[in-house]
Design a protein around this motif. Structure first.
Motif, PDB file in Angstrom:
ATOM      1  N   VAL A   1       0.834  -1.207   0.000  1.00 55.11           N
ATOM      2  CA  VAL A   1       0.000   0.000   0.000  1.00 55.11           C
ATOM      3  C   VAL A   1       0.866   1.254   0.000  1.00 55.11           C
ATOM      4  O   VAL A   1       0.577   2.233  -0.709  1.00 55.11           O
ATOM      5  CB  VAL A   1      -0.956  -0.021   1.213  1.00 55.11           C
ATOM      6  N   ILE A   2       1.941   1.246   0.777  1.00 61.31           N
ATOM      7  CA  ILE A   2       2.856   2.402   0.796  1.00 61.31           C
ATOM      8  C   ILE A   2       3.458   2.628  -0.587  1.00 61.31           C
ATOM      9  O   ILE A   2       3.554   3.769  -1.071  1.00 61.31           O
ATOM     10  CB  ILE A   2       3.959   2.178   1.853  1.00 61.31           C
ATOM     11  N   LEU A   3       3.849   1.538  -1.265  1.00 65.07           N
ATOM     12  CA  LEU A   3       4.406   1.660  -2.616  1.00 65.07           C
ATOM     13  C   LEU A   3       3.367   2.210  -3.585  1.00 65.07           C
ATOM     14  O   LEU A   3       3.675   3.086  -4.412  1.00 65.07           O
ATOM     15  CB  LEU A   3       4.896   0.287  -3.085  1.00 65.07           C
ATOM     16  N   LEU A   4       2.135   1.730  -3.499  1.00 68.18           N
ATOM     17  CA  LEU A   4       1.086   2.208  -4.391  1.00 68.18           C
ATOM     18  C   LEU A   4       0.754   3.666  -4.127  1.00 68.18           C
ATOM     19  O   LEU A   4       0.474   4.434  -5.071  1.00 68.18           O
ATOM     20  CB  LEU A   4      -0.153   1.329  -4.227  1.00 68.18           C
ATOM     21  N   LEU A   5       0.781   4.094  -2.877  1.00 62.52           N
ATOM     22  CA  LEU A   5       0.550   5.503  -2.557  1.00 62.52           C
ATOM     23  C   LEU A   5       1.664   6.379  -3.116  1.00 62.52           C
ATOM     24  O   LEU A   5       1.418   7.514  -3.569  1.00 62.52           O
ATOM     25  CB  LEU A   5       0.441   5.685  -1.043  1.00 62.52           C
TER      26      LEU A   5
END
Length: 429
Positions: free
Chosen positions: A87-91
């Protein structure tokens, strides 16, 4: 408008800017992000906070009992970590998408023409190729270094032991209980302080003996009156060329207290037998001797290389002033070598604090000490951690020791490297 659209959904801003292929790809990434956030993230957060609610148990089915698998706390923890990092990477991609839409939209307002997808690919391959090459190693560092470190840190705050192991049992968050036990509970704290003290003493002795042994060997080999220098260099490097496992096995037999050749020669010379590996003090002395045998050749080779770069006119000027060999060594050779070797000595010290091989292969942490918790008299922190995890299943306490090792070594290494003269000159320039 492109910026607003990209905020609403990744790829819409690119489509508005007529970058259709990039927009379609980012829309697919946006769909993946929505799926991850809506369907995966809640379960990941639940798994990390609860570590499972259903325990594995036996249920009676007819006349037989059948094992019904429950939640696996470790798998839930790993799944939660992977999902949160994803999720951090996608954000991060989401933020880049907004910046890209803004820059491209501004370019169009100024009358420019946005790059096509082919031009973008060509630009990345030409000017961002190093980033593409580094992407795979960075992914490896993330999954095989950062993730295990975070997992180890989390384990320290649970009750994960061999007696409470998934899937038979569920793990529970225990906070700082394991840390308090290590520092305050008598059995654990006594072991921790004794092992830590010996770890620092071992690292200092191993580093100093290896460095000064190599320095002395380099001085001898580089003497003008010494013949066959290449032969002596080759001879001295042999201990390092032999696999450490073989060297430690040979030394273990040589220093055997009952039938080892060292004690046999001592008896022939009229001395008493020495309990090299069975007495706590002599076992530590034996470790220092064994480490010296495998450590000094590397220092010798590096110091020989440094000595060859010292200007000869410095020694000629010292000869004119009437300096002795000792004075030339103390005032010219030693400072020049230390200037270049200081960072390496510091890193050697840090490495010796984690020198698992010598301790484990030669003594395995023995002799056994009943006053210590799962540790022997020659155990250092890293071998104690190994015993706690692999030998006794005390995974939460092993994680605590791992965290302490990481903090000590990182703080000490950074502090000492920043104090070296070479680091100060590099920062000033």
């Amino acid at each position: 408008m492109a910026t607003i659209l990209s905020v609403l959904a990744m790829g819409l801003g690119q489509l508005y800017n007529r970058q259709f292929m990039k927009g379609i790809i980012l829309l697919a990434v946006h769909a993946i992000t929505l799926y991850t956030v809506i369907f995966k993230l809640p379960h990941a957060v639940w798994g990390l906070t609860t570590l499972g609610e259903t325990q594995t148990q036996l249920k009676k089915v007819g006349r037989l009992y059948q094992q019904v698998m429950g939640d696996h706390s470790v798998f839930l923890m790993i799944e939660g970590l992977v999902t949160i990092f994803a999720v951090i990477l996608l954000l991060w991609i989401y933020v880049l998408n907004i910046k890209d839409s803004y820059r491209t939209g501004k370019l169009r307002e100024q009358g420019g023409v946005p790059n096509t997808f082919r031009q973008t690919v060509s630009f990345v391959l030409s000017y961002r190729f190093p980033y593409l090459i580094l992407a795979l190693p960075l992914a490896g560092v993330f999954f095989f270094t950062i993730m295990p470190i975070v997992f180890m840190i989390l384990i320290a705050f649970t009750d994960y032991t061999s007696k409470n192991m998934p899937p038979a049992h569920l793990l529970n968050w225990t906070g700082f209980d394991a840390f308090r036990d290590v520092f305050q509970l008598k059995g654990w704290s006594t072991t921790f302080y004794k092992v830590t003290l010996w770890t620092f003493l071992w690292a200092i002795l191993a580093t100093l003996t290896g460095y000064f042994g190599g320095f002395g060997a380099a001085l001898l080999v580089q003497q003008k009156r010494i013949r066959f220098k290449s032969f002596w260099r080759t001879l001295f490097i042999l201990p390092y060329a032999i696999p450490m496992f073989v060297s430690m096995l040979i030394l273990q037999n040589m220093f055997n207290g009952q039938f080892g050749p060292v004690n046999q020669y001592l008896e022939l010379m009229g001395f008493d037998r020495i309990p090299w590996l069975s007495d706590p003090t002599w076992a530590k002395v034996t470790l220092v001797i064994a480490n010296f045998w495998v450590a000094f050749p590397v220092s010798m080779l590096m110091i020989i290389g440094i000595m060859s770069t010292i200007p000869k006119d410095m020694y000629e000027a010292a000869d004119i002033d009437g300096a002795s060999s000792f004075q030339k060594t103390r005032l010219i050779t030693f400072p020049s070598v230390m200037y270049s070797m200081a960072p390496l000595i510091i890193m050697s010290f840090v490495g010796n604090m984690n020198n698992f091989n010598v301790i484990f292969l030669l003594t395995n942490g023995n002799p056994i000490n009943s006053d210590l918790q799962f540790a022997g008299d020659t155990d250092i922190l890293i071998t104690w951690l190994y015993k706690l995890s692999m030998g006794y299943g005390q995974y939460n306490y092993a994680s605590v020791i791992g965290i302490i090792i990481f903090i000590i070594l990182s703080v000490f290494a950074i502090w000492n490297v920043r104090r070296t003269k070479t680091f100060k000159e590099d920062t000033s320039s």
